[in-house]
Each structure stands twice: as C-alpha cells, then as structure tokens.
Design an enzyme around this catalytic site. Structure first.
Site, PDB file in Angstrom:
ATOM      1  CE  LYS A  63      -3.362  35.749  11.811  1.00  0.00           C
ATOM      2  NZ  LYS A  63      -3.495  35.339  13.786  1.00  0.00           N
TER       3      LYS A  63
ATOM      4  CD  GLU B 235      -2.486  37.327   4.440  1.00  0.00           C
ATOM      5  OE1 GLU B 235      -2.410  38.168   4.565  1.00  0.00           O
ATOM      6  OE2 GLU B 235      -2.863  36.002   4.674  1.00  0.00           O
TER       7      GLU B 235
ATOM      8  CD  GLU C 243       1.887  29.277  11.355  1.00  0.00           C
ATOM      9  OE1 GLU C 243       0.703  29.433  10.642  1.00  0.00           O
ATOM     10  OE2 GLU C 243       1.393  28.813  12.607  1.00  0.00           O
TER      11      GLU C 243
ATOM     12  CD  GLU D  22      -0.505  33.503  12.430  1.00  0.00           C
ATOM     13  OE1 GLU D  22      -0.783  33.978  13.278  1.00  0.00           O
ATOM     14  OE2 GLU D  22      -1.007  32.143  12.280  1.00  0.00           O
TER      15      GLU D  22
END
Length: 672
Positions: A120, A204, A279, A292
C-alpha cells in the site's frame, strides 16, 4: 481468438470462488483441477472439478498458502495455468514468479504489478506519480505504538491505521485519539503478521462521510486497457464489505469518467495485465482519493458482470493466454442495476460473531437468467456442508439484476426471504432488514452506515401496524391449516360443512393479542382481522413446509416458518416474530402464565464465538476497570478484543492462551 486458450487449468483456491472459476472454464471447454485440504475433502469445488489433488491439513498456512504444494499439483496433473481466485496466493508475487519459473502461466498480472500494487505504501507513491488523487498520510517506517500516536496527531484525527500488505479489512483500525492509535497500531501489526506475514503499518487521514467506490479495469499484454465502470461498496462492517452494487447511486457521468481514466492510467503505469480493481474513497462532494489497487478478481465482480454482460473470469483466462482484448471502451455499457449481498456464517444477534457448524438446511432461491431480470447465487456449499473455523465465513454471494435500483432491491428482498439456511448463525435477517431500510433505499449511504444505524448491534426491526396484521393473519392461517390436517389424521369427523364453519383464533405476537376468524372458501380462505374483512387469502402451504407464500389480492408475502410450541416462529423482511395461536378461552388462560426468566450470566466472561484464545491480559485475583482488555480471541482470521463491562475482581480463569473454545464457553468468572 481461440475458443480454448488452455487445455487444463488449476484453481488454487476453495469455496465459492473456486466453483465460480470452474463454471466459466467448463463453458470454455477447459479441464479443471481443484486442490483441497483435509477440511475440504467433500467440498463442492472438489466435486465440480475434473480432477482434485489433496494438499494438506486444514490450516491455510499448511495447505492453500503453500506455493510448493500448488506447483506440485500442477506437475502431477499437467495443468498449464493457475487461476488463484482471491485471497490466499492471489496477490503474492513470489508465487507468480515461481509459476513462471516452472513454465506454468499465472492467470493474473505479472510479478512487477503485484509487488507494486500489493504494497500500500509503494502503490500510493506510484499512484501519485501517475496523476491519481491520493489521501494525505504517512508512508514511512513506524517505529512503535508511541510513534504511531505521534504521527496520527500530526495528520489530525481521525486516522486510519492499515497493514501495508493487508486486505479484506484485516490489520485495519480507525483511531480517534492517541490511546486508540497506540492500541490500533499494536492490533493491526499483530493481525498483519498473522494474516500476511508482513507487519508493516501505515497511517493516513480518515475521510469522514466517505463512500467506498471502486473501478473495474481490464488490461492485456499488448497495451490495451479499459474500465468497466464502478461498484459501490459502502455498506461495510468492521471494514469488510457486506453489500455491493453497480453502478453507484452517487456518481455522475463526469466523476465516473475521471475515476475510470485515472484507474486506466494507473494500470498502464505498472504494465498491468488481467482484471484488476482500483479502489477509491469518495467524499460528500465527489472528491475521490486512491485507496489501493487489488491485483486480482474481486469478491463483488458479479455485479459488474451483470450490468456489462462481460465474463471477467473468461477475460482473465484469455488475457493470460496472450490474446488481445476484444472489447473497447465504447463497448462497455451500463445495463440496469445489480445488487450483491454477501451471506456470512455469523450471528447478527450476537454482534455478527462468526458461527461454525453443519448446514442442516441450505436452499437458495431459484436462479433466474433473463435480459431484464437475474437472480444469481455464487456459492461453494450445499446442504450438509461443514462451515469450518479455518476459513473465511462467507458462504454465498446472492445477486439480483433489474432495470433500475429499487426494482433490483425489491428482487433482492424477495430472494432473501426465500433463502433458507439452518444449522448455523447467518446474516440473512440483517440483509433482509437492510433492503427495507429507508436510508439504504434512498442511496444515502457511507462506510459508516452500519455503525450509525445499528450502534448497539443488530436487532430484528419492530413491525409496523400493517406488518403486525400481516404476521397475525399468516400465523392464524397456518394454525388453521395445521388443525385441519390434525383432524384428518386423528379420524375426527371432517366434512365440507365443518370446513366452511368460521374458526376463531387469538394470535399473540409483538406484545399484542389480535383476533382472527377464518373459514374455507373455494380455493382460498375467507379471513377477518379484529372483525374487519381481510379478503380472500390464498396459500399452498402444508404442515412441514419451511416457507409459506401468503397471497392477498395481488400481493404475496413469503415467510420463513418454524413450528414452536403453540404456534410458529415467522420471519419476513428481517422481522422475526414468535406467534402463539390460541382458541379464545385458551388465550385468556395463557395470559395468566408467568414468564420464564433467563439465567444470570453477569459475573461471567463468555467466549462470544468459536475461537482460539490468543492471549489473556489479567490473572485470577486482579481488580479490573471498566473498558480494560481482558482477553483476545481469534476466529476466522480476525482478532477480537474482549473488554470488561464494569469494575470487578477476577475470581477464576479456567482457560489458558492457545485453548480452542466453543461459543458461550466460560473464559473468566468474576466475584459477585
């Protein structure tokens, strides 16, 4: 284009996705090989495949996750290619590389794309370089829990803590404070190490009022790439998708094109080859941010297939064989609306905790495949199948497709009412209630929908006045039919005049007593409720049937029926009611009977689901405070933290770390 790109492929997976891949391979004339663990010896995917190879004991890390065993099965059977499904080895670049070394084709992207998008942190950097909008966050090395809290504070709460190699909601936590950031970091790191063998974590910004929308892409080895529109996956629980739909009720054409263009740009940036999904998280103003890229087939791919008419598994197979995409962007349409509900082996009345056991009854609704109406059930189980603690709790994906969203939702509601599952806890009541929820039907949803609408967990919705009347009529009618059948069996006098005599019933349900009178009419029943005519009511139900269709006029309601003492348990639209049916005088006497009280378990910590005790955080004699962590239980690959509900003293702990417990088994006893 060849009709049969491969002669034989192996499916390195199990359950419904293995069955799904086998179905398309069969249609293409391709021989299939299944692999199975000890727990799956009698599984449906094993029966469907042309050949099957045993690969080890039940734990996935000793069977489905062992690349060497999959490769050995390919050598043994002569399989030319491997379709990984989703989960397990589907996004492991080393597996793809090992297959290539053996001359076996991986039906999916190349190792470089898997490595780039599977991490990621790396994927966000590549996405930003490709011009894809990304969420603010920290992608560097996080040293410890204190460092995690420091970073979270700098980003600004709330934050999302994620496993870098994660997926499926594992290794993921939302933190709203330093304390939650520290605990979330520890839990995410532990789950990530257990599930993925990689405990790296990143943090995040958590977007409030978010919607989870993803773009399906297809790309071949010749530089061609297209997007197949979007799926909305905002109905989630514990970061795990529950209901998906295509298209999204929120996107407009301009946003759809922008998201699609960025998704294609990202795929081309990593030379992607196969089906993949990009996504995004989308805020209330339709600003979208990259989350991701899943370098595999998604669980929810059927809704895309239903609105586009494109078989994604077939496209993956053809792309892996080196064929050019036969579809251009202008060929991709949006035909109607599709809804997918994930049926999980979990108990919605116990906060959706996993459930295991044997499917003593498994009767899906009839599948329909027509241009404007589809009911599709992707599953890997049959009646008698065992739901194991070793694997994911999803047992089926029920899909409906119709010309518009509300028609598709109504079709799903009826299909769920007709879906019979017994022997385990399951989430059909929740899904049924959701289909009737006004906010869902409006499309006014975010990823926080379940948490906001069911903050105390799911409980069957209370029936409104009209539904209460419907349930009462249904219960009285079934009791009337049962009484007629009993009279015939007993040899009592039974003639046509007796059939037409009006029978009085009192139905006790939802805290009310309702009077229902019934007499037999030609081909139907003449029913009155509280003295008011209901009209002719028809049903073909017979004692022993587990579903009852009750038709009044042009309206038909389907009930799940379970006999209980003195009446029936009835379920419809997520409403679950026990209805006692009495003769008027018996109803008067029954009202005088005392209610049986449930046993007091307030001094016990019970195991909420079948699972493994990962750790115990207190000892006998300890004083614990409200909210203090007592134990961690792992079930179906997820860690569950059990906390004290009140201040207490631990009197006894009859278990230890490493023990496997059944549901409601005692973990701790507190002093009274």
């Amino acid at each position: 284009m060849t009709d049969k790109p491969f002669s034989k492929i192996l499916i390195a997976n199990r359950g419904e996705i293995a069955c799904r891949v086998i179905r398309t391979a069969r249609q293409m004339g391709i021989q299939t090989v299944a692999v199975y663990s000890d727990a799956d010896r009698d599984a449906e995917h094993v029966k469907m495949a042309h050949e099957a190879v045993h690969i080890g004991p039940p734990p996935a890390n000793q069977s489905y996750l062992v690349a060497e065993k999959i490769i050995a099965a390919c050598r043994q059977t002569g399989a030319e290619a491997v379709h990984p499904g989703y989960g397990f080895l589907s996004e492991r670049a080393s597996f793809c590389a090992a297959l290539e070394k053996e001359g076996i084709i991986f039906i999916g992207p190349k190792p470089r794309a898997i490595e780039a998008m599977g991490d990621k942190i790396t994927s966000k950097k590549i996405a930003a370089e490709a011009g894809v909008s990304t969420v603010p966050g920290f992608m560097g090395l996080i040293e410890n829990a204190a460092h995690a809290a420091e970073i979270a504070g700098e980003i600004g709460y709330p934050v999302m803590i994620k496993a870098s190699a994660g997926g499926g909601g594992k290794g993921m936590r939302i933190a709203w404070s330093d304390a939650e950031a520290r605990e979330g970091y520890e839990r995410s790191k532990s789950e990530a190490a257990s599930s993925f063998g990689d405990d790296r974590i990143f943090i995040e910004k958590f977007i409030e009022e978010p919607r989870h929308i993803e773009i399906q892409v297809l790309a071949d080895a010749h530089g061609n790439a297209i997007y197949l529109n979007e799926r909305e996956c905002s109905i989630q629980r514990r970061n795990q998708k529950v209901v998906e739909e295509a298209p999204s009720p929120f996107l407009d054409a301009e946003t759809r094109r922008a998201m699609g263009a960025q998704s294609v740009a990202l795929a081309q940036a990593v030379e992607y080859q196969s089906a993949g999904t990009v996504e995004f998280i989308v805020d209330k103003n339709r600003n979208f941010y990259f989350l991701e890229m899943n370098t595999r087939l998604q669980v929810e791919h059927p809704v895309t297939e239903l609105i586009t008419g494109i078989d994604l598994v077939e496209q993956m197979i053809r792309i892996a064989a080196g064929e050019h995409l036969a579809i251009g962007q202008d060929d991709v349409k949006i035909n109607g609306w599709a809804i997918e509900c994930r049926l999980y082996a979990e108990d919605p009345y116990r906060n959706f905790l996993p459930s295991i056991g044997r499917l003593t009854r498994y009767r899906p609704p009839q599948e329909i495949s027509e241009e404007d109406e589809n009911v599709r059930n992707d599953t890997g189980v049959t009646e008698g199948s065992e739901i194991s603690m070793f694997y994911d709790p999803m047992i089926a994906k029920l899909c409906t497709h119709a010309p518009d969203r509300l028609t598709a939702i109504d079709a799903m509601a009826e299909a769920l009412d007709r879906f019979e599952v017994e022997g385990i806890g399951h989430n059909i009541p929740f899904l049924s209630a959701l289909m009737a929820h006004p906010r869902w039907r409006r499309g006014d949803i975010t990823t926080a929908f379940i948490a906001e609408e069911y903050p105390e967990g799911f409980a069957p919705p209370a029936p409104d006045a009209a539904q209460t009347r419907d349930f009462a009529v249904a219960a009285a009618l079934l009791a009337h039919i049962q009484g007629e059948r009993n009279a015939r069996i007993s040899g009592a006098r039974f003639n046509q005049a007796a059939r037409r005599a009006r029978e009085e019933k009192v139905v006790r349900l939802a805290g009310r007593d309702l009077r229902v009178s019934i007499s037999d009419a030609d081909g139907a029943f003449d029913v009155a409720l509280e003295g008011e005519p209901v009209g002719p009511v028809a049903t073909s139900w017979m004692p022993g049937d587990s579903l009852a269709e009750i038709a009044t006029g042009d309206r038909t309601v389907v009930y799940k029926v379970k006999p209980i003492a003195g009446g029936f348990s009835l379920r419809h639209a997520g409403i679950d009611l026990k209805a006692q049916v009495y003769a008027p005088r018996i109803a008067e006497l029954a009202a005088l009977m005392p209610e049986k009280l449930a046993p007091d378990t307030s001094n016990l910590l019970l195991c909420p689901m079948p699972g493994l005790i990962v750790s115990l955080h207190v000892a006998e004699g300890d004083e614990v405070e409200e909210g203090q962590t007592l134990a961690i239980v792992e079930a179906m690959k997820m860690e569950n933290v059990l906390k004290a509900e009140k201040k207490a003293k631990v009197a006894r702990i009859p278990v230890q770390a490493g023990d496997s417990l059944a549901v409601d088994e005692v973990i701790m006893e507190f002093e009274k």
